[in-house]
Design a protein around this motif. Structure first.
Motif, mmCIF file in Angstrom:
data_model
loop_
_atom_site.group_PDB
_atom_site.id
_atom_site.type_symbol
_atom_site.label_atom_id
_atom_site.label_comp_id
_atom_site.label_asym_id
_atom_site.label_seq_id
_atom_site.Cartn_x
_atom_site.Cartn_y
_atom_site.Cartn_z
ATOM 1 N N VAL A 131 0.813 -1.138 -0.047
ATOM 2 C CA VAL A 131 -0.017 0.003 0.024
ATOM 3 C C VAL A 131 0.702 1.374 -0.017
ATOM 4 O O VAL A 131 1.648 1.364 0.876
ATOM 5 N N ARG A 132 0.735 2.143 -1.005
ATOM 6 C CA ARG A 132 1.470 3.224 -1.255
ATOM 7 C C ARG A 132 0.957 4.631 -0.287
ATOM 8 O O ARG A 132 -0.226 4.390 0.049
ATOM 9 N N GLU A 133 1.756 5.414 -0.059
ATOM 10 C CA GLU A 133 1.373 6.588 0.679
ATOM 11 C C GLU A 133 0.128 7.409 -0.339
ATOM 12 O O GLU A 133 0.411 7.497 -1.650
ATOM 13 N N GLY A 134 -0.622 7.623 0.594
ATOM 14 C CA GLY A 134 -2.043 8.305 -0.187
ATOM 15 C C GLY A 134 -2.895 7.219 -0.539
ATOM 16 O O GLY A 134 -3.842 7.793 -1.218
ATOM 17 N N ASP A 135 -2.716 6.113 -0.834
ATOM 18 C CA ASP A 135 -3.703 5.090 -1.357
ATOM 19 C C ASP A 135 -4.882 5.030 -0.248
ATOM 20 O O ASP A 135 -4.749 5.106 1.087
ATOM 21 N N CYS A 136 -5.913 4.436 -0.937
ATOM 22 C CA CYS A 136 -7.081 4.243 -0.067
ATOM 23 C C CYS A 136 -7.379 2.507 0.212
ATOM 24 O O CYS A 136 -6.897 1.861 -0.886
ATOM 25 N N VAL A 137 -7.651 2.318 1.066
ATOM 26 C CA VAL A 137 -7.887 0.840 1.435
ATOM 27 C C VAL A 137 -9.217 0.457 1.917
ATOM 28 O O VAL A 137 -9.608 1.162 3.057
ATOM 29 N N ALA A 138 -10.126 -0.229 1.206
ATOM 30 C CA ALA A 138 -11.526 -0.440 1.520
ATOM 31 C C ALA A 138 -11.604 -1.811 2.188
ATOM 32 O O ALA A 138 -11.134 -2.837 1.682
ATOM 33 N N VAL A 139 -12.301 -1.846 3.231
ATOM 34 C CA VAL A 139 -12.472 -3.277 4.135
ATOM 35 C C VAL A 139 -13.908 -3.596 4.133
ATOM 36 O O VAL A 139 -14.871 -2.605 4.414
ATOM 37 N N PHE A 140 -14.074 -4.850 3.947
ATOM 38 C CA PHE A 140 -15.452 -5.327 3.527
ATOM 39 C C PHE A 140 -15.841 -6.425 4.840
ATOM 40 O O PHE A 140 -14.776 -6.784 5.381
ATOM 41 N N HIS A 141 -17.326 -6.517 5.147
ATOM 42 C CA HIS A 141 -17.481 -7.550 6.130
ATOM 43 C C HIS A 141 -17.492 -8.957 5.605
ATOM 44 O O HIS A 141 -17.295 -9.798 6.453
ATOM 45 N N SER A 142 -17.365 -9.517 4.344
ATOM 46 C CA SER A 142 -17.209 -10.845 3.745
ATOM 47 C C SER A 142 -16.356 -10.810 2.688
ATOM 48 O O SER A 142 -16.231 -10.036 1.842
ATOM 49 N N ILE A 143 -15.710 -12.047 2.514
ATOM 50 C CA ILE A 143 -14.932 -12.461 1.320
ATOM 51 C C ILE A 143 -15.836 -12.239 -0.056
ATOM 52 O O ILE A 143 -15.342 -11.975 -1.018
ATOM 53 N N HIS A 144 -17.069 -12.538 0.291
ATOM 54 C CA HIS A 144 -17.912 -12.476 -1.024
ATOM 55 C C HIS A 144 -18.225 -11.090 -1.293
ATOM 56 O O HIS A 144 -18.053 -10.761 -2.733
#
Length: 84
Positions: A2-15
């Motif tokens: 993950v680079r500086e300034g990147d966004c990371v979206a986390v979800f509830h499930s693998i699906h």
């Protein structure tokens, strides 16, 4: 990974994270499915990384598809800052 300034979206499930990746790539957005960073709590262990310049497009598409992530973080100064 993950680079500086990147966004990371986390979800509830693998699906949901895998469906989100498919939808976003189908729209031609440069997203990457990654292992969720250890600093973030992700139930499914995966997250989607994308550049901040693509943030509006990514989030608009996810909203339209009913796939909003549980949390979005921005990588800044070696930390993950939770987005409002």
């Amino acid at each position: 990974m993950v680079r500086e300034g990147d966004c990371v979206a986390v979800f509830h499930s693998i699906h949901r994270v895998m469906k989100a990746e498919k939808v976003l790539k189908g729209h031609g957005l440069p997203v990457l499915l990654i292992p969720a960073p250890r600093a973030l709590h992700a139930d499914c262990g995966l997250a989607i990384r994308y550049a901040v310049v693509d943030r509006q497009a990514v989030e608009d598409i996810l909203k339209a598809e009913g796939l909003l992530p549980e949390e979005i973080h921005i990588h800044s100064g070696g930390k993950y800052l939770k987005s409002a």
